[in-house]
Design an enzyme around this catalytic site. Structure first.
Site, mmCIF file in Angstrom:
data_model
loop_
_atom_site.group_PDB
_atom_site.id
_atom_site.type_symbol
_atom_site.label_atom_id
_atom_site.label_comp_id
_atom_site.label_asym_id
_atom_site.label_seq_id
_atom_site.Cartn_x
_atom_site.Cartn_y
_atom_site.Cartn_z
ATOM 1 N N CYS A 172 0.802 -1.319 -0.040
ATOM 2 C CA CYS A 172 -0.178 0.149 -0.034
ATOM 3 C C CYS A 172 0.791 0.994 0.000
ATOM 4 C CB CYS A 172 -0.862 -0.131 1.092
ATOM 5 S SG CYS A 172 -2.153 1.223 1.172
ATOM 6 N N LEU A 173 0.829 2.137 0.986
ATOM 7 C CA LEU A 173 1.617 3.249 1.103
ATOM 8 C C LEU A 173 3.031 3.004 1.150
ATOM 9 C CD1 LEU A 173 2.054 6.349 1.416
ATOM 10 C CD2 LEU A 173 1.316 6.263 3.732
#
Length: 602
Positions: free
Chosen positions: A333-334
């Site tokens: 994700c991030l």
């Protein structure tokens, strides 16, 4: 013939239990009032409309007035269907069994109780609600007269309204709640009110239903238990090295860069579904970055600080621990967005001399092109970013509960209303569930970093534009990434839509393998082979359109983990004897999972 509902015999509530519950209600109520008074006295300011829903309501009204014929058509359909429903009611009273006018969508678990079908009155309530839901969606949620961003907000908040008004959320129309109320003499509602006040007390006035039994879990005791050691730490992260379980390991170590929106142990919940343990068992020397849970002291920490003190510092420390300059990396994700930024940075720093330090890169549900972020876009516009920045300026960080609330609203029936019914209406204590414990283990976002991330990536989509973002003095151009990359996306992902994550396949300059998993942002990733669940798709060709890729992709049942391991094994650079944490130049600081991840926001 329609069956008749049979309620159990009513009982008077237990006097002692009722007295205890009422005394606790008074105690919690007084505490909440006192805290509210303290905030008012200290001049604390709370926005009456932080999500700017008032603006959305006005836009919805404008949309309706702009196309009155659509409203009239929707009203006509509603009246016609209501007439059919009343006729069906009469037919049921005469002993017939007419087909329903409308049925819940497949997968809607709110109406799974048999009484919603068997009891005529409840079946009417259910169908009437579904008809009104369709009417609101068709007449308001369509929002064709609005710009795309506002139209999506209108659609999103129309759905929130529809979910809120569901008859399952009312004690007067939910058959399970009615039965519990009769059986307990109303004690379930008293306990539910007590639970609500406890939640407001715990949330300092913010009502958030408790999802699980927090006392049932402890990080390092019964979750995040894969053996290992913390071998390094700086202000932003601890570096965890895991104890090998095989005699030989891949020469190249594996570094996992998790998101700091939540905690890394989603990849190490329990032994049977731990990606970290599974990777260790496949012969990887696994390192994981465990991010600090920041407070106001970290307000000035920037996105580039996360790069410098995160993966780049980890590269140097892993070389000290293992003697290996080059690693394989995974970003989730991030954390994957940060990994992509790091790869682009290394491709330019010192003429690209450091690009060999990451031999392969794997991205779990990672966005690098934020053109279409799905429903997350409803929380990202100038008004809301400005509101977020104003709040962060006061504290130095974004409160973890704010981020959690936004994510929960994306799946309100599952992550909000089901717990409202269970805790507040049925008066039940939450069950122990490790995934929900992790989901409630909130993290904060430093003000400088989060503002940069929201504006430059979500709002302006600058990461996807060559040289539009500069990190640590180097312009970032994703086209310069020549590292072999493996992209894992999830077909039902509501946080990182897979068609948006697919965009990276058309930009990165090196060899790319794209794999699409079934399920969502978490279950699509955390899917161990032993579970024998779901499926995934692979395709050698990478056409520009994601739908074209899926059309030509091959489906395989089960977990994608072995597919990834076969791919990353090609960059393992042979085998060496297993490495023990602390055997290199880095001393052991403490046992895994470490103190950074154990810090919990209460």
């Amino acid at each position: 013939m329609t069956s008749q509902t049979t309620f159990p015999e009513a009982h008077l509530p237990d006097a002692a239990a009722m007295s205890e519950a009422l005394s606790q209600i008074v105690e919690h109520g007084n505490h909440i009032l006192a805290e509210a008074a303290g905030k008012a006295g200290s001049g604390g300011k709370v926005s009456s409309d932080p999500l700017h829903i008032g603006d959305v309501a006005l836009a919805a009204a404008r949309s309706v007035m702009a196309d009155p014929f659509r409203m009239m058509a929707a009203q006509t359909d509603l009246l016609f269907d209501c007439g059919r429903l009343w006729r069906n009611t009469a037919r049921r009273m005469l002993g017939e069994a007419p087909l329903p006018v409308i049925v819940p969508e497949k997968g809607d678990r709110r109406f799974s109780n048999a009484d919603w079908t068997d009891v005529s009155a409840l079946d009417n309530v259910k169908q009437l609600y579904l008809l009104w839901s369709r009417f609101l969606t068709d007449s308001i949620g369509d929002a064709k007269a609005l710009d795309p961003h506002m139209a999506r907000k209108v659609q999103f908040y129309t759905r929130q309204l529809i979910d809120t008004l569901a008859p399952t959320n009312s004690p007067l129309t939910n058959p399970e709640v009615l039965r519990a109320t009769v059986e307990s003499g109303g004690l379930n509602l008293v306990r539910g009110f007590q639970h609500m006040l406890e939640d407001m007390d715990r949330g300092h006035g913010r009502m958030s239903p408790k999802m699980t039994d927090f006392d049932a879990f402890q990080v390092g005791r019964n979750i995040a238990t894969t053996p290992g050691k913390v071998v390094y730490q700086n202000d932003l992260m601890q570096l965890v090295q895991y104890t090998p379980s095989t005699a030989d390991v891949n020469k190249r170590p594996l570094l996992i860069v998790p998101p700091w929106i939540n905690k890394f142990y989603i990849l190490d919940l329990r032994e049977k579904n731990s990606f970290i343990k599974w990777a260790v068992d496949q012969g990887h020397t696994v390192f994981v970055i465990s991010w600090v849970n920041p407070d106001g002291r970290f307000a000035a920490k920037s996105f580039e600080d996360y790069m410098l003190e995160g993966p780049l510092d980890a590269l140097d420390q892993i070389e000290k621990a293992t003697g290996e300059r080059s690693i394989n990396a995974v970003g989730y994700c991030l954390g994957g967005t940060l990994l992509a930024s790091t790869l682009a940075y290394l491709s330019r720093k010192d003429g690209g001399k450091g690009r060999d330090r990451i031999a392969s890169a794997t991205f779990f549900t990672t966005m690098t092109d934020f053109t279409d972020v799905g429903e997350m876009s409803v929380f990202i516009d100038e008004e809301q970013i400005s509101s977020i920045e104003a709040g962060m300026a006061e504290k130095g960080y974004l409160d973890g509960s704010a981020m959690a609330s936004s994510f929960n609203m994306l799946r309100a029936n599952d992550l909000i209303w089901s717990f409202v019914v269970s805790s507040y209406l049925l008066g039940k204590e939450p069950l122990p569930f490790d995934l929900l414990y992790w989901n409630s283990d909130n993290t904060r976002m430093p003000a400088a970093m989060h503002s940069f991330y929201l504006r430059n990536m979500y709002q302006k989509n600058l990461l996807a534009k060559p040289d539009a973002v500069t990190l640590a003095g180097e312009p970032i151009d994703l086209r310069r990434i020549e590292t072999p990359c493996f992209f894992l996306s999830a077909r039902e992902d509501h946080i990182a839509p897979w068609k948006s994550t697919y965009a990276a396949t058309q930009v990165f300059g090196g060899p790319v393998k794209f794999v699409l998993s079934a399920s969502g942002h978490i279950a699509g990733v955390v899917n161990p082979p032993a579970a024998n669940k779901y499926c995934y798709w692979t395709g050698a060709d990478l056409p520009a359109a994601p739908d074209a890729w899926l059309e030509g992709a091959a489906r395989t049942e089960g977990s994608w983990w072995p597919e990834w391991n076969a791919w990353v094994g090609g960059y393992g650079e042979g085998k060496v004897p297993a490495r023990q944490p602390g055997a290199g130049e880095l001393p052991v600081l403490e046992d895994a999972p470490g103190s950074y991840v154990a810090a919990r926001i209460e």
